[in-house]
Design an enzyme around this catalytic site. Structure first.
Site, PDB file in Angstrom:
ATOM      1  N   LYS A 156       3.459  -5.457  35.160  1.00 13.32           N
ATOM      2  CA  LYS A 156       3.682  -5.053  36.561  1.00 13.32           C
ATOM      3  C   LYS A 156       3.717  -3.530  36.651  1.00 13.32           C
ATOM      4  CE  LYS A 156       7.150  -4.032  39.194  1.00 13.32           C
ATOM      5  NZ  LYS A 156       6.468  -3.128  40.148  1.00 13.32           N
ATOM      6  N   SER A 210      14.441   3.524  35.634  1.00 19.36           N
ATOM      7  CA  SER A 210      15.773   4.110  35.806  1.00 19.36           C
ATOM      8  C   SER A 210      16.816   3.339  34.993  1.00 19.36           C
ATOM      9  CB  SER A 210      16.144   4.085  37.284  1.00 19.36           C
ATOM     10  OG  SER A 210      16.205   2.748  37.738  1.00 19.36           O
ATOM     11  N   THR A 211      17.885   4.027  34.654  1.00 19.64           N
ATOM     12  CA  THR A 211      18.965   3.379  33.900  1.00 19.64           C
ATOM     13  C   THR A 211      19.602   2.270  34.738  1.00 19.64           C
ATOM     14  OG1 THR A 211      19.313   5.366  32.596  1.00 19.64           O
ATOM     15  CG2 THR A 211      21.154   3.828  32.703  1.00 19.64           C
ATOM     16  N   VAL A 213      18.270   0.220  37.048  1.00 14.21           N
ATOM     17  CA  VAL A 213      17.476  -1.020  37.028  1.00 14.21           C
ATOM     18  C   VAL A 213      17.409  -1.569  35.600  1.00 14.21           C
ATOM     19  CG1 VAL A 213      15.220  -2.061  37.506  1.00 14.21           C
ATOM     20  CG2 VAL A 213      16.172  -0.396  39.098  1.00 14.21           C
ATOM     21  N   GLU A 231      13.265   1.815  28.015  1.00 17.66           N
ATOM     22  CA  GLU A 231      13.075   3.281  27.977  1.00 17.66           C
ATOM     23  C   GLU A 231      13.590   3.781  29.314  1.00 17.66           C
ATOM     24  OE1 GLU A 231      12.303   4.768  25.386  1.00 17.66           O
ATOM     25  OE2 GLU A 231      11.037   3.428  24.203  1.00 17.66           O
ATOM     26  N   CYS A 265      10.746  11.527  31.825  1.00 18.80           N
ATOM     27  CA  CYS A 265      12.041  11.145  31.246  1.00 18.80           C
ATOM     28  C   CYS A 265      12.449  12.105  30.138  1.00 18.80           C
ATOM     29  CB  CYS A 265      12.013   9.701  30.762  1.00 18.80           C
ATOM     30  SG  CYS A 265      10.555   9.294  29.819  1.00 18.80           S
ATOM     31  N   GLU A 358      19.867  12.666  36.296  1.00 18.11           N
ATOM     32  CA  GLU A 358      18.432  12.855  36.123  1.00 18.11           C
ATOM     33  C   GLU A 358      17.835  13.164  37.497  1.00 18.11           C
ATOM     34  OE1 GLU A 358      15.981   9.403  34.950  1.00 18.11           O
ATOM     35  OE2 GLU A 358      14.951  10.768  33.586  1.00 18.11           O
TER      36      GLU A 358
END
Ligand code: NDP
Length: 454
Positions: A156, A210-211, A213, A231, A265, A358
């Protein structure tokens, strides 16, 4: 009502490029069923033949490189130079893992009473969930080793950037990889991505994003004891010691954080400078920042393009309010496009959110540190631990500080994090597991141990 299509917007012009249909849960289930049905035959393709198909896929990507790069410039606003590198990276990653089917070697372990061997078996259907910041490389880091190890893949792409992934799936088919072995399914994260997590026939999830999700994905996978590679975000430190080549460190620093408009990132979004070199570094850094060429990403001279979306520009701007400690800024075009100038902040408060969150935009915070011990302490004062740089001429210090910083990918006298030959991934909230490098295919296998009594 869930949307059934997504208008892809060119971030440099705000014009609609095309409209892409978004898959429903039912369509996702049908794709997973096809991937499941295709698995036994793909698993059983002889290693040399699977290798040959992947080499052909890499060749097809190579031949289409300029087209893929142009698509990414239009879809993601990446500079043409970066987009060419990204298409080349996807090619290289596929070519590198084309060698894996013939080298997925187990062990023969000495045991009493028989012969003992380990076998690396593919998992089945792998679900890859990809973000919008580096659509081609990040997709290939997931699908190439997974396919090489004998899995089928459903992927996806991010809603905002589906076009190169769709093209890569076409190239795979042209190369002879069966249609259901590698499917790209554009759709919403909460629909298609969530379904990959919840579906019992998806054997593993590879997620980049993102952290927040990522934590939900991990919790969902826990329900099925489903392996997951994550990641996630970063807040990497670029540590510049007074004994470094300051000219080189300052000249490189803008590209270590403003590359891809900071939507990286691995962005070195904190620069920690040893106090005795601070003034000189800032002088050199200002010249370098003002020299970053921010312009139409299709222009061969462009070094930085726009942000991905209006929403992302709003998020980034929220970190640079009227009272923000701005030291200096670079330039950005006026007119249409989601532009944001390179921005350098010098916060006083160690708890300032610009030092901890971030931002994912061209904003960097510079901090003065007294010495090596303080540099290490400040570098590690982060929930994240993905990348970082150490600039010094002292080899002993380079090794000490590399050992002391809690991050998965460090560079000394360089800001480059990604080489497909070497493992990539984060400590702490930056992720779980590693991608790339020689061991990546093993993350898409189960190890089976067989004991044969003699
Ligand atoms: P997300 O984490 O929301 O998106 C990453 C991918 O996950 C997308 O494909 C997204 O789909 C999908 N997704 C979203 N929700 C779910 C879900 N519930 N289940 C499964 N998959 C899901 O990142 P954003 O795009 O919203 O970016 C927000 C911020 O995250 C950025 O500003 C940045 O700080 C960080 N980020 C970090 C990245 C990194 O490389 N470390 C990459 C991207 C973002 P969809 O496209 O439909 O949203």
């Amino acid at each position: 009502m869930t949307a059934t299509s997504h208008d892809v917007i060119n971030p440099a012009t705000e014009t609609v490029v095309t409209s892409v249909p978004l898959a429903s849960v039912e369509e996702t289930d049908a794709a997973i069923a096809r991937a499941r049905a295709a698995f036994p035959a793909w698993r059983d393709v002889a290693p040399g033949d699977r290798a040959r198909l992947l080499r052909r896929f890499a060749d097809a990507v190579d031949a289409d490189r300029e087209n893929l790069a142009r698509i990414e410039v239009e879809n993601a606003g990446h500079t043409i130079g970066n987009a060419r590198w990204e298409a080349g990276n996807a090619r290289d990653v596929i070519a590198y893992y084309a060698a894996a089917p013939e080298r997925l070697i187990g062990q023969q372990i000495p045991v009493p009473g028989g012969l003992d061997v380990t076998i690396h078996e593919p998992l089945g259907v792998v679900g890859a969930i990809v973000p919008w910041n580096f659509p081609m490389p990040i997709a290939s880091w997931a699908f190439a080793p997974a396919l090489a190890a004998g899995n089928t893949v459903v992927l996806k792409p991010a809603e905002l950037t589906p076009l190169t992934a769709i093209r890569l799936a076409e190239l795979a088919r042209e190369a002879g990889i069966p249609e259901d072995v590698f499917q790209v399914i554009p759709g919403a994260g909460t629909v298609v991505g969530q379904r990959f997590v919840d579906h019992p026939d998806v054997a593993k999830i590879v997620f980049t994003g993102s952290t927040a999700v990522g934590k939900q994905v991990m919790a969902g996978c826990a329900q099925h004891v489903k392996p997951v590679t994550l990641e996630l975000g970063g807040k990497s430190a670029n540590v510049v010691f007074a004994d470094a080549d300051l000219e080189a460190a300052a000249a490189a620093a803008p590209y270590g954080v403003f590359d891809n408009a900071g939507q990286d990132c691995c962005a070195r979004s904190r620069i920690l400078v040893e106090a005795s070199a601070y003034d000189r570094f800032m002088e050199l850094f200002e010249t370098a920042v003002r020299g970053v060429v921010v312009t139409d990403p299709a222009d061969e001279k462009a070094e930085m393009g726009p942000l991905i979306s209006a929403g992302q520009r709003e998020r980034v701007a929220s970190y640079v309010g009227s009272d923000a400690p701005v030291a200096f800024r670079g330039s950005a075009p006026d007119g249409p496009g989601f532009w944001f100038p390179p921005t350098v902040l010098t916060p006083d408060d160690p708890a300032d959110r610009v030092l901890h969150e971030e931002i994912f935009g061209p904003v960097v915070a510079v901090v003065r540190v007294a010495d090596e011990a303080e540099a290490v302490r400040v570098a590690n004062d982060s929930a994240f631990g993905l990348s970082g740089s150490i600039w010094t001429r002292d080899v002993g210090r380079a090794i000490r500080v590399s050992r002391a910083i809690e991050a998965g990918n460090l560079s000394v006298n360089s800001n480059s994090s990604v080489r497909y030959w070497t493992p990539f991934g984060g400590y702490k909230s930056s992720g779980l597991g590693r991608e790339l490098g020689p061991d990546a295919p093993l993350a898409f296998t189960e190890t089976k141990n067989v004991f044969i009594a003699t």
